[in-house]
Design a protein around this motif. Structure first.
Motif, PDB file in Angstrom:
ATOM      1  N   ALA A 195     -81.943  44.323  75.842  1.00 26.04           N
ATOM      2  CA  ALA A 195     -82.581  45.434  75.130  1.00 26.04           C
ATOM      3  C   ALA A 195     -83.045  45.019  73.740  1.00 26.04           C
ATOM      4  O   ALA A 195     -83.976  45.600  73.172  1.00 26.04           O
ATOM      5  CB  ALA A 195     -81.630  46.615  75.027  1.00 26.04           C
ATOM      6  N   GLY A 196     -82.366  44.001  73.164  1.00 26.94           N
ATOM      7  CA  GLY A 196     -82.781  43.469  71.875  1.00 26.94           C
ATOM      8  C   GLY A 196     -82.221  44.186  70.668  1.00 26.94           C
ATOM      9  O   GLY A 196     -82.394  43.718  69.541  1.00 26.94           O
ATOM     10  N   ASN A 197     -81.537  45.321  70.885  1.00 24.99           N
ATOM     11  CA  ASN A 197     -80.996  46.059  69.744  1.00 24.99           C
ATOM     12  C   ASN A 197     -79.466  46.103  69.731  1.00 24.99           C
ATOM     13  O   ASN A 197     -78.874  46.832  68.938  1.00 24.99           O
ATOM     14  CB  ASN A 197     -81.557  47.473  69.684  1.00 24.99           C
ATOM     15  N   THR A 198     -78.832  45.359  70.606  1.00 22.47           N
ATOM     16  CA  THR A 198     -77.373  45.292  70.663  1.00 22.47           C
ATOM     17  C   THR A 198     -76.930  43.864  70.972  1.00 22.47           C
ATOM     18  O   THR A 198     -77.722  43.029  71.411  1.00 22.47           O
ATOM     19  CB  THR A 198     -76.794  46.237  71.733  1.00 22.47           C
ATOM     20  N   TYR A 199     -75.639  43.611  70.708  1.00 22.35           N
ATOM     21  CA  TYR A 199     -75.028  42.318  71.014  1.00 22.35           C
ATOM     22  C   TYR A 199     -73.809  42.532  71.899  1.00 22.35           C
ATOM     23  O   TYR A 199     -73.140  43.577  71.833  1.00 22.35           O
ATOM     24  CB  TYR A 199     -74.566  41.624  69.726  1.00 22.35           C
ATOM     25  N   TYR A 200     -73.485  41.521  72.712  1.00 20.84           N
ATOM     26  CA  TYR A 200     -72.241  41.524  73.454  1.00 20.84           C
ATOM     27  C   TYR A 200     -71.105  41.101  72.519  1.00 20.84           C
ATOM     28  O   TYR A 200     -71.274  40.213  71.671  1.00 20.84           O
ATOM     29  CB  TYR A 200     -72.309  40.555  74.637  1.00 20.84           C
ATOM     30  N   LEU A 201     -69.927  41.728  72.728  1.00 15.52           N
ATOM     31  CA  LEU A 201     -68.808  41.437  71.833  1.00 15.52           C
ATOM     32  C   LEU A 201     -67.495  41.667  72.554  1.00 15.52           C
ATOM     33  O   LEU A 201     -67.374  42.570  73.401  1.00 15.52           O
ATOM     34  CB  LEU A 201     -68.890  42.313  70.585  1.00 15.52           C
ATOM     35  N   MET A 202     -66.495  40.876  72.194  1.00  8.62           N
ATOM     36  CA  MET A 202     -65.120  41.060  72.685  1.00  8.62           C
ATOM     37  C   MET A 202     -64.175  41.037  71.496  1.00  8.62           C
ATOM     38  O   MET A 202     -64.460  40.411  70.464  1.00  8.62           O
ATOM     39  CB  MET A 202     -64.728  39.937  73.652  1.00  8.62           C
ATOM     40  N   ALA A 203     -63.035  41.734  71.667  1.00  9.97           N
ATOM     41  CA  ALA A 203     -61.977  41.704  70.662  1.00  9.97           C
ATOM     42  C   ALA A 203     -60.792  40.944  71.239  1.00  9.97           C
ATOM     43  O   ALA A 203     -60.462  41.091  72.420  1.00  9.97           O
ATOM     44  CB  ALA A 203     -61.569  43.127  70.271  1.00  9.97           C
TER      45      ALA A 203
END
Length: 472
Positions: free
Chosen positions: A142-150
Motif C-alpha cells: 500500500a506504501g503508507n504502512t510498514y510491517y513490524l513485530m515486537a
C-alpha cells in the motif's frame, strides 16, 4: 349513504396500515452487533518521558541516543546539536505505538515481511529497567504502512508510515539544520571567492581614517579586486546582505563523507566568508544536485554535506562592478587646493584659496572664505561648485578588459591639502570610438563614455565664459 361508505373504507385502510406497522416492528431482524474491528491494537504504550536511552540499529550503522538531565545527546565523535522535535518523534513512536492491522498471528515465513532480517532493530530503555524492542520490516504494498513485530510477540502488524520513518532516522535526520546567524547590520567583513568570478572582499569602516573620509569611502570599503580601495554602493550591497540573511539548510546529505569529490566539495565552486562583531559564517559550495534544484555545501568547521536551494546562492555570482561606487575619482572639495585640466589642446588651472576669518563673538565659529579662480580669474562660488560636481561626478560605465598604454587625450590632476597622497592624476586614454579608459595614478580598471568627459570639458568652458549657471 355514500359518505358513510367512504368513511368506512378509509377506516379499514387505516387499520390495515397500523396492522402492517405492528407486524414489521414485532418481526424485524435483530440489529447486528457493532463491529469492533476498528478498535486500536496496542503494540507499545507507556510514558514517553520514562525513556532514558534509544538505540536504532540498521545495516547503515547504529544511532544511540541517551538522556541526561532531561537533555538528549548522541553517541558521536564530536558535539552535535540535536533537533529536539526529531528526537521526540522517535520517543513518541516507541511509547505510543498502535497497529493499523494485525497481518499474521503466527507467521511461518518472516521473509515475506522483511522481518527475517529486519531493516531496523529499535530498542528503548526505560527508567525502571524495562527494555522494549521492536523490529521494522518492509514497507507494505500500500506504501503508507510498514510491517513490524515486537519482541515477545509472534504477531506481524502493520504500523503507519511515520513510525517506520522515525525508526529509520539517521544522525543527519536529527541534527539541527541551522547555520551560524550573522547580524548583517553589524557586518564587519565579507569575502566571495569562486572559480569563474572575480573575488569580492569588503571591510566595514565604522571608524574612518582621515584619508578614507577624504576620498569619500563610506562605511563599506571594497579592498578586492581593484588595485585601490573603493567605496561600496549601500543600496546595491543591501541586496547581497539580504541574500546572506536568507541562507538556510535545505537538507543534510551525509555526515563525514570519505569522498567530497562526489559533491564537488573537494574543489569548491564558491567560498563565502561573512563576519559580524561576534560570529563568523564560512561556507564552501560545490555541485548542483541531480535535479538542479539544490546545491551541495558544507561549513568550514565541520565535515557534514548539506544542500541549499540553488536560488538562494545566486548572490555568489555578484560582480564587483555591480556593487561598487562608480565614480572615476571623487574627493572632498575642502581637501583640494588646485586642479589642472588638460584637453582639446588647452590647459586650465583651477585654484581654491582659503582664508580664515576669526569669529567676533565667543559663541560663533571661525569662517573659512574660499576664493575660486580659473586661469587666474575669479569665478563665483555657485557656478564653480556646479562645475566641481561635473568633474567628480564622472561615472565609470564598465570594467576595463584591455591592457592599454597610458596615452591620455584628457588629463586631470588634483593637488590635495591633507592625507599621505597629495597629488592624484586622473587621465582619460582612448579605449575605442565611444569610451575612454580611466587611468588613476597609472592604473586603469574602468572605462567611461567619451560623452561624459566631453560634457565635463564643456562645463569648464561654460564656467570660464560665465554662463554655466544660466544653463541650469
Amino acid at each position: 349513504m355514500k359518505k358513510r361508505q367512504r368513511n368506512a373504507i378509509a377506516l379499514v385502510v387505516a387499520l390495515a396500515l397500523l396492522a402492517g406497522v405492528y407486524l414489521y416492528i414485532t418481526n424485524r431482524p435483530k440489529a447486528e452487533p457493532e463491529d469492533d474491528s476498528d478498535e486500536q491494537i496496542e503494540i507499545s504504550k507507556f510514558d514517553k518521558d520514562s525513556i532514558v536511552k534509544m538505540v536504532l540499529e540498521s545495516a547503515e550503522g547504529t544511532l544511540t541516543l541517551e538522556k541526561a538531565d532531561d537533555k538528549w545527546t548522541v553517541d558521536y565523535s564530536r558535539p552535535v546539536e540535536l533537533k529536539e522535535t526529531a528526537v521526540d518523534d522517535i520517543a513518541y513512536s516507541f511509547s505510543s505505538l498502535y497497529a493499523e492491522r494485525m497481518i499474521d498471528e503466527n507467521p511461518e515465513d518472516l521473509s515475506v515481511y522483511g522481518l527475517d532480517k529486519p531493516a531496523v532493530k529499535a530498542t528503548a530503555y526505560l527508567k525502571d529497567g524495562t527494555v522494549r524492542v521492536l523490529y521494522l520490516g518492509n514497507k507494505t504494498p500500500a506504501g503508507n504502512t510498514y510491517y513490524l513485530m515486537a519482541e515477545g510477540d509472534p504477531k506481524v502488524y502493520t504500523v503507519w508510515m511515520n513510525h517506520g520513518e522515525h525508526f529509520q532516522y539517521k544522525l543527519a535526520d536529527i541534527m539541527e539544520k541551522k547555520l551560524t546567524e550573522i547580524d548583517t547590520i553589524e557586518l564587519t567583513y565579507l569575502k566571495i571567492e569562486g572559480k569563474n568570478i572575480r573575488t569580492i572582499e569588503i571591510e566595514s569602516r565604522p571608524d574612518q581614517t582621515e584619508e578614507e573620509a577624504q576620498f569619500n569611502i563610506g562605511i563599506w570599503k571594497m579592498v578586492q579586486p581593484y588595485s585601490n580601495p573603493r567605496s561600496v554602493s549601500t543600496d546595491k550591497f543591501e541586496k547581497v546582505l539580504d541574500a546572506i540573511s536568507a541562507l538556510s539548510i535545505e537538507d543534510i546529505i551525509e555526515d563525514d563523507p570519505a569522498d567530497l569529490s562526489k559533491y564537488g566539495l573537494d574543489d569548491p565552486a564558491f567560498e563565502l566568508i561573512v563576519k559580524d562583531k561576534e560570529n563568523t559564517l564560512h561556507l564552501y559550495f560545490g555541485d548542483e544536485t541531480e535535479d538542479g534544484e539544490d546545491v551541495y555545501f558544507k561549513t568550514a568547521n565541520d565535515n557534514i554535506v548539506y544542500t541549499m536551494r540553488k536560488n538562494k546562492t545566486k548572490f555568489l555570482e555578484t560582480k564587483p562592478f555591480e556593487i561598487v561606487e562608480k565614480f572615476a575619482y571623487i574627493v572632498n572639495i575642502d581637501d583640494v587646493d588646485k586642479i589642472i585640466v588638460e584637453g582639446r589642446g588647452k590647459t586650465h588651472v583651477i585654484t581654491l584659496t582659503r582664508e580664515t576669518k576669526k569669529a567676533e563673538k565667543e559663541d560663533e565659529e571661525d569662517e573659512v572664505i574660499t576664493t575660486y579662480k580659473v586661469d587666474g580669474e575669479e569665478v563665483e562660488e555657485k557656478p564653480f561648485k556646479k562645475y566641481y560636481q561635473s568633474l567628480i561626478g564622472l561615472l565609470a560605465d564598465a570594467e576595463n578588459d584591455r591592457q592599454l598604454e597610458e596615452q591620455p587625450e584628457v588629463k586631470t590632476t588634483f593637488f590635495l591639502n591633507k592625507g599621505s597622497v597629495r597629488e592624484v592624476h586622473v587621465n582619460y586614454t582612448p579605449y575605442d570610438n565611444d569610451f575612454y579608459a580611466v587611468f588613476v595614478d597609472g592604473k586603469s580598471e574602468f572605462v567611461i563614455s567619451r560623452q561624459q568627459v566631453y560634457s565635463m570639458l564643456d562645463d569648464l568652458e561654460a564656467l570660464i565664459r560665465g554662463d554655466l549657471v544660466k544653463e541650469e
